[in-house]
Scaffold this active site. Structure first.
Site, mmCIF file in Angstrom:
data_model
loop_
_atom_site.group_PDB
_atom_site.id
_atom_site.type_symbol
_atom_site.label_atom_id
_atom_site.label_comp_id
_atom_site.label_asym_id
_atom_site.label_seq_id
_atom_site.Cartn_x
_atom_site.Cartn_y
_atom_site.Cartn_z
ATOM 1 C CB ILE A 588 -0.952 -0.019 1.214
ATOM 2 C CG1 ILE A 588 -1.987 -1.144 1.055
ATOM 3 C CG2 ILE A 588 -1.660 1.316 1.387
ATOM 4 C CD1 ILE A 588 -2.860 -1.352 2.265
ATOM 5 C CG ASP A 589 4.260 2.135 2.850
ATOM 6 O OD1 ASP A 589 3.586 3.035 3.362
ATOM 7 O OD2 ASP A 589 4.953 1.352 3.502
ATOM 8 C CB ALA A 590 4.775 1.738 -3.702
#
Length: 826
Positions: A588-590
């Site tokens: 989810i970060d990217a």
């Protein structure tokens, strides 16, 4: 169409089908663009409530593109349109007479976006039927899927999440907006975003490889995998046995109400302390080591430090046992409130269905409710990116009915066709854009590193004393900080503040990851920004923020916590008793960083039209919804949430599944025309019409011959068959040496770069920035990430300080030139 929205002046033709194209069109419609969905006779190919959600805010028009009249109508609309989106297989639009050249002939300034599964120029993969799972399988998403699965000996693992489409839609949407913003300078452009390329980029942290990687950065699970390989032992741990290898500050605990509670409070100064204090275990702090970890491990006074991941073997068991007992004293909702107030990152585990009714999701606008003509009151994911002062963000209209567009169509056809205004300039879409980057870890830094590839000048500002350990800051920063310059400032000092606001005055864009409270503590309020520069855009990314305030808006959080809250972990693990993080670092970060770039693109387009800056937003929780887009809706009468989940999942059924062939695993995708698919292959034709035990029978047949036989048997059809690749294998097959000169990112689907002259003193392999492939604009392949603080003197000189003043700032701690002697402490 609403007026006075960020994109209300933009018209989009959406030829997309299934997930990626419609998702990109929805993101543009959510910013107020006039989006016209083009349906074939008979209606959309994907008849699913999720498609209706993705069609919100759009108009619908039925055109037979195989007829001369349909093509001519499409071209008439193109003449009066800004953007065209499609995600057909390579060559389809050309055969319909609507390829990039044909579009540009009738509208030289058109921005066209193509989202094929694999690169159209790739001789190996361009013709492969690129169903979502085929892209995932070939790229390596299903193989060696996380440390848990590897230790349990489970390989492959299937997941139904549409990561490739989510990453591709975000890359595609940001590219369209950046191209629109630069159109007056550079003219129109055709952009290709292969979904497989986007997937590999989105999973870059799972592909990163560092030469002689120091043991101090390896988790207990990684070390156990290496031990078993070294000693020839099988990977056969049970799920319960895995708990012995989980970090106490990075795992799920059971609360008094039986619900799982997930904490991710490692690697950041003070986070573990906050956890223990909330749990009533503050006395333990006196016994636990804490010291500067930006020195080599040989110089440590103990085997671990409280501010650094992972917890050492000497204290792991006793910490876990004490925390397990403490969590059992309260229900999960009480812990969630206590942890949030204490700024200790954690959340209760929820299913997707529970998230869609969660009080915070609804209050914050992360979930919206729409009156749908087919489904009644429908809850669905909200905006995936937004502008803080856009009054229309929460106004949603249900998906369109086909052919309800005739009056508007007549109006559009009376408009004067677009004329060319672009100067056909060269360079990147963001050339000259000055970005001040205040972010850390993964999601926030992704914004700046992404902007750098399009020509932005990015200056990274970090504190004099690091607040994050080297694993998060340096190891992850090898990718996230590429293409930037770096300065270290103490923003709590007067001199540091003065230098900071000089940089703000020169910036066009500021990026930060933090809550509204944290933004206010930096004095980056809307009023202050307007005073400094009314055209300034602040890009803010956080965990739980939404278009409105909610009870968790100022809670801290990370990727894994968004997975836990939105239902990713319970789905992947198979239920509330066995939640697992979704296998990949930065799942989810990217994506959240890419969504923040979308928000910036909309803000830049509004700035161009109105001269107004503002605050562009994205959130981890919203991106957690995006990777579940095909499931992220609910209404009375909705069919059961029954998508594949858990450790034994291999696919959706016999026609969309991983199978073991004679020499390895393959993925077989024939979700449409199933009998036709079987009938074309002599080895399988006798199974046409078979219903009983078909999965078992296909398993037996596929196991009799090698993968190459089956790929040849289905070549050229709508059936997708591919070997299950691995992320590391995909990286290595596309690896190019930085020392050899120019990196080719335009032809093959997959490319990686070995930075073999890295200032770290070790080579590092990273995925190349090749998901976005413009025809006209340039893409910059950024050099290695700088050592933190290496540009402090240069930047301060540029700001007008003289050498004596700079030395005084360094001597007094207002500025610094490094965190550690070595680039990567060992």
């Amino acid at each position: 169409m609403q007026k006075n929205r960020p994109l209300s002046h933009v018209r989009v033709l959406d030829f997309g089908h299934y997930l990626a194209g419609p998702l990109a069109g929805m993101m543009l419609a959510d910013f107020g663009a006039e989006v016209i969905r083009i349906d074939p006779p008979g209606g959309p190919k994907w008849k699913d409530p999720a498609f209706d959600m993705l069609s919100r805010g759009k108009h619908a028009l039925t055109l037979d593109l195989k007829s001369a009249a349909g093509r001519e109508m499409a071209l008439e609309l193109v003449r009066r349109t800004d953007v065209v989106i499609e995600n057909f297989r390579p060559g389809v639009m050309e055969r319909l007479g609507l390829g990039p050249a044909a579009l540009r002939q009738v509208n030289p300034d058109i921005i066209s976006l193509s989202l094929p599964g694999f690169a159209s120029t790739d001789p190996e993969f361009a013709g492969l039927a690129a169903w979502e799972a085929v892209i995932a399988a070939r790229t390596g998403q299903f193989t060696d899927m996380g440390l848990n699965r590897r230790l349990m000996g489970i390989n492959p693992s299937f997941t139904p999440l549409g990561l490739a489409s989510a990453y591709g839609a975000a890359f595609g949407t940001m590219s369209v907006l950046f191209a629109l913003n630069a159109r007056g300078r550079m003219g129109g452009d055709h952009i290709e975003v292969p979904l497989a390329s986007a997937l590999l980029e989105g999973l870059v942290y799972n592909c990163e490889k560092v030469e002689d990687y120091p043991d101090r950065y390896k988790s207990p699970r990684e070390q156990e995998l290496e031990r078993r390989a070294r000693e020839g032992l099988p990977n056969d741990l049970s799920f319960d046995e895995l708990s012995e290898f989980l970090d106490p500050f990075y795992r799920t605990y059971t609360c008094a109400d039986g619900r799982g509670f997930y904490i991710v409070s490692c690697s950041v100064v003070n986070h573990p302390q906050r956890v223990l204090e909330v749990l009533g275990l503050g006395d333990l702090l006196k016994e636990l080591p804490d010291f500067d970890v930006y020195v080599d491990q040989a110089d440590w006074p103990a085997d671990w430090a409280l501010r650094s991941y992972p917890v050492g073997a000497s204290d792991r068991r006793r910490l876990s046992d004490a925390m397990k007992a403490a969590f059992l004293t309260r229900p999960s909702h009480e812990w969630e409130a206590l942890f949030g107030a204490a700024k200790a990152p954690a959340t209760a585990q929820r299913s997707t269905a529970e998230w869609l009714t969660a009080s915070h999701a609804l209050a914050a606008g992360l979930v919206v409710e729409i009156d749908d003509p087919r489904y009644g009151r429908m809850r669905q994911m909200g905006n995936l990116a937004w502008l803080a002062d856009d009054p229309g963000t929460m106004d949603k209209n249900a998906g369109p009915e086909a052919d309800d567009f005739q009056d508007d169509l007549s109006r559009i056809l009376k408009e004067t066709p677009r004329t060319s205004s672009g100067d056909k300039g060269k360079g990147g879409w963001l050339d000259g854009l000055k970005v001040l980057d205040l972010t850390n870890v993964i999601a926030g830094p992704t914004i700046g590193s992404t902007l750098a590839r399009f020509g932005a000048q990015v200056t990274l500002v970090q504190p004099v004393r690091p607040s994050v350990d080297p694993w998060n800051a340096v190891v992850f920063g090898l990718h996230a900080q590429r293409g930037k310059e770096s300065i270290l400032l103490d923003l709590r000092s007067g001199a540091g503040q003065e230098a900071f606001w000089r940089m703000v005055a020169e910036a066009d864009v500021i990026t930060m990851n933090g809550t509204d409270q944290q933004r206010a503590s930096l004095r980056l309020t809307e009023n202050r920004l307007k005073e400094v520069n009314p055209r300034l855009i602040l890009v803010q990314l956080d965990a739980w923020g939404g278009p409105r305030r909610g009870p968790k808006s100022d809670h801290l959080g990370y990727d894994d916590l968004a997975q836990a809250a939105t239902g990713v972990m319970t789905r992947f693990g198979g239920g509330p008793k066995t939640p697992e993080e979704h296998a990949h670092f930065g799942t989810i970060d990217a994506l959240t960083g890419y969504c923040a770039c979308v928000a910036l693109g909309a803000a830049l387009e509004r700035l161009k039209v109105t001269g107004q800056g503002g605050i562009a937003r994205a959130a981890l929780a919203a991106a957690g919804e995006m990777i579940q887009a095909q499931f992220m809706y609910d209404f009375d009468g909705r069919r059961e949430f029954d998508e594949p989940s858990g450790r034994t999942a291999r696919g959706w059924g016999p026609f969309y599944r991983c199978y073991a062939a004679l020499d390895g695993w393959l993925f077989f995708a024939a979700p449409t025309g199933r009998d036709t698919a079987l009938g074309r292959v002599p080895d399988l034709s006798d199974l046409v019409g078979c219903e009983a035990d078909l999965e078992e029978k296909l398993s037996e047949r596929f196991a009799q011959k090698p993968v190459a036989h089956w790929t040849r048997a289905f070549a050229g059809s709508s059936v997708g068959v591919t070997v299950l690749g691995s992320l590391h294998g995909t990286r290595d097959a596309g690896l190019q040496l930085e020392s050899k000169g120019k990196i080719d990112i335009c032809k093959a689907t997959f490319r990686a770069v070995r930075h073999d002259q890295h200032p770290m003193g070790r080579w590092v392999d990273l995925v190349a920035p090749n998901a976005v492939r413009p025809s006209q604009a340039g893409i910059t392949i950024p050099g290695p990430a700088p050592k933190y603080g290496q540009d402090t003197r240069k930047i301060l000189l540029r700001l007008g300080y003289n050498n004596a003043e700079i030395q005084h700032m360094i001597d007094t701690g207002a500025a610094a030139e490094c965190w550690s002697q070595k680039y990567l402490p060992e």
